[in-house]
Design an enzyme around this catalytic site. Structure first.
Site, short mmCIF file in Angstrom:
data_model
loop_
_atom_site.label_atom_id
_atom_site.label_comp_id
_atom_site.label_asym_id
_atom_site.label_seq_id
_atom_site.Cartn_x
_atom_site.Cartn_y
_atom_site.Cartn_z
N CYS A 249 9.96 54.57 47.65
CA CYS A 249 10.69 53.59 46.82
C CYS A 249 11.77 52.89 47.64
O CYS A 249 12.53 53.53 48.37
CB CYS A 249 11.32 54.30 45.62
SG CYS A 249 12.17 53.14 44.53
N CYS B 140 18.77 55.32 45.23
CA CYS B 140 19.46 56.21 44.27
C CYS B 140 19.78 57.53 44.99
O CYS B 140 18.87 58.20 45.48
CB CYS B 140 18.58 56.47 43.07
SG CYS B 140 17.93 54.95 42.33
N CYS C 147 17.74 60.85 44.57
CA CYS C 147 16.30 60.79 44.41
C CYS C 147 15.53 61.07 45.70
O CYS C 147 15.67 60.34 46.69
CB CYS C 147 15.90 59.43 43.86
SG CYS C 147 14.11 59.33 43.60
N CYS D 68 4.28 61.16 29.83
CA CYS D 68 5.08 60.16 30.53
C CYS D 68 4.53 59.97 31.95
O CYS D 68 4.22 60.95 32.62
CB CYS D 68 6.53 60.60 30.62
SG CYS D 68 7.24 61.01 29.03
N CYS E 142 4.46 57.11 27.50
CA CYS E 142 5.76 56.70 28.01
C CYS E 142 5.57 56.37 29.48
O CYS E 142 4.74 56.97 30.15
CB CYS E 142 6.76 57.85 27.85
SG CYS E 142 8.38 57.52 28.58
N CYS F 296 13.73 54.92 25.95
CA CYS F 296 14.14 56.24 26.44
C CYS F 296 15.14 55.98 27.56
O CYS F 296 14.78 55.37 28.58
CB CYS F 296 12.92 57.00 26.96
SG CYS F 296 13.30 58.54 27.80
N ARG G 243 16.82 64.99 25.07
CA ARG G 243 15.87 65.76 25.88
C ARG G 243 16.56 66.46 27.04
O ARG G 243 17.25 65.84 27.84
CB ARG G 243 14.77 64.85 26.42
CG ARG G 243 13.75 65.60 27.29
CD ARG G 243 12.55 64.75 27.66
NE ARG G 243 11.96 64.17 26.49
CZ ARG G 243 11.80 62.86 26.30
NH1 ARG G 243 12.19 62.02 27.23
NH2 ARG G 243 11.27 62.42 25.20
S1 SF4 Z 1 15.21 57.03 40.99
FE1 SF4 Z 1 13.97 57.19 42.90
S2 SF4 Z 1 12.01 56.27 42.36
FE2 SF4 Z 1 13.48 55.61 40.78
S3 SF4 Z 1 14.31 53.67 41.53
FE3 SF4 Z 1 15.70 55.25 42.31
S4 SF4 Z 1 14.90 55.77 44.36
FE4 SF4 Z 1 13.27 54.67 43.28
#
Ligand code: SF4
Length: 337
Positions: A69, A73, A76, A113, A144, A204, A276
């Site tokens: 990705c 974040c 993540c 999901c 989802c 959600c 949740r």
């Molecule tokens: S949480 Fe992870 S998968 Fe989702 S947008 Fe952020 S970096 Fe990408």
């Protein structure tokens, strides 16, 4: 299609009674600061006014497109910016996803999901996801998806394919957001939630506790969620799973009782939402999970993996629910009391 623009909630809105927004950050902070037993009593009272006691929704989450990705974040392991050992994989095909959904249904899940690690899907990705959604829907499961930022026409296409819920977490308060991710803005999240809502898909949206945020940021997150109009049908509250290689790997562990407090305040401020218990249940342990149910959580992710992080075994969950006298509730008939 008409779209609505959601805005940050000013922190000075007047306080209202349980479940009746708008909620000020101060009012939510005051709830978080209540004596623990008073807070749980209030939350359980609100819960029983709006939901049948003793019922928990089981949802299953499958990563249909893992890793790589472009977002950053800080929590993540699927971000390409961090070296976490997660291998990027392409989108799963219909047969693979249908088999996984059938297995989840056989294990008791009622909502399925699908998560894909995209910043924002392209239109051709939406076409492929629509086929997956239609296949899962055909099994009689609620659907989802969590796919990143959407444009209005993409939300409409997902709705047409049979999507029931779209997950898009706010993660934290707007004031702390740039400490979590710098590749997008808080308003981007609110815009996608508005497009989803305008398309007629249920929302959600929740957040993560334990990312180094201050208590006021937890109150700010709940204020943002509770003041959405209407507030989300599902509110996942995650406890940070500190994955090695991510910038938040060394965050201080969250105080379990503070986590329970956030669950309780989510229940009080969003009485008809499915609250949740999501990521981090393994680390919380069974006694704290029991407190979360007492505080008003009535949904869990079921299955041994959440996207790429661990989750309790399904049989352990079944045993815990039985020990607590809780029973799984089919999502399809789980409308609020
Ligand atoms: S949480 Fe992870 S998968 Fe989702 S947008 Fe952020 S970096 Fe990408």
């Amino acid at each position: 299609m008409t779209t609505t623009t959601l805005q940050f909630v000013p922190p000075c809105l007047p306080t209202r009674s349980a479940g009746a927004g708008p909620w000020s950050v101060d009012a939510i902070q005051a709830l978080l600061d209540l004596p623990f037993m008073d807070l749980l009593w209030r939350a359980q009272t609100v819960h029983r006014e709006h939901w049948p006691a003793g019922e928990v929704e089981l949802a299953t989450l499958l990563s249909v497109k893992t890793g790589g990705c472009p977002e950053n974040c800080g929590y993540c392991p699927q971000s390409a910016a961090f070296d976490t050992g997660v291998q990027a994989q392409k989108l799963m095909d219909v047969a693979e996803v249908t088999a996984a959904a059938q297995a989840a249904k056989n294990a008791g899940a009622t909502r399925f999901c699908m998560g894909a690690a995209w910043r924002a899907p392209k239109d051709r990705d939406i076409e492929k996801m629509s086929a997956l959604i239609a296949a899962v829907k055909g099994l009689g499961l609620q659907t989802c998806a969590t796919l990143g930022m959407l444009q209005p026409h993409q939300a409409g296409a997902l709705k047409d394919a049979g999507l029931d819920y779209y997950n898009h977490n706010l993660d934290t308060a707007p004031e702390y957001y740039q400490d979590v991710v710098s590749t997008r803005q808080y308003q981007d999240r609110l815009d996608t939630l508005a497009h989803v809502r305008a398309a007629g898909i249920k929302v959600c949206a929740g957040g993560i506790i334990g990312m180094g945020e201050a208590p006021v940021h937890r109150a700010g997150l709940i204020a943002q969620l509770a003041n959405l109009d209407p507030y989300p049908e599902s509110v996942p509250i995650n406890s940070l799973v500190r994955v090695p290689g991510t910038p938040m790997a060394d965050s201080d562990p969250v105080d379990p009782l503070d986590f329970v407090r956030v669950i309780a305040v989510a229940r009080i401020t969003m009485p008809r939402a499915r609250v949740r218990l999501s990521a981090g249940r393994q680390q919380l342990g069974e006694a704290v999970q029991a407190l979360c149910f007492l505080a008003g959580a009535n949904s869990i992710f079921y299955g041994d993996k959440l996207l790429v992080t661990g989750n309790p075994e399904a049989q352990d969950d079944a045993r815990l629910l039985a020990r607590l006298g809780l029973s799984a509730r089919p999502s399809a008939s789980a409308s609020p009391a």
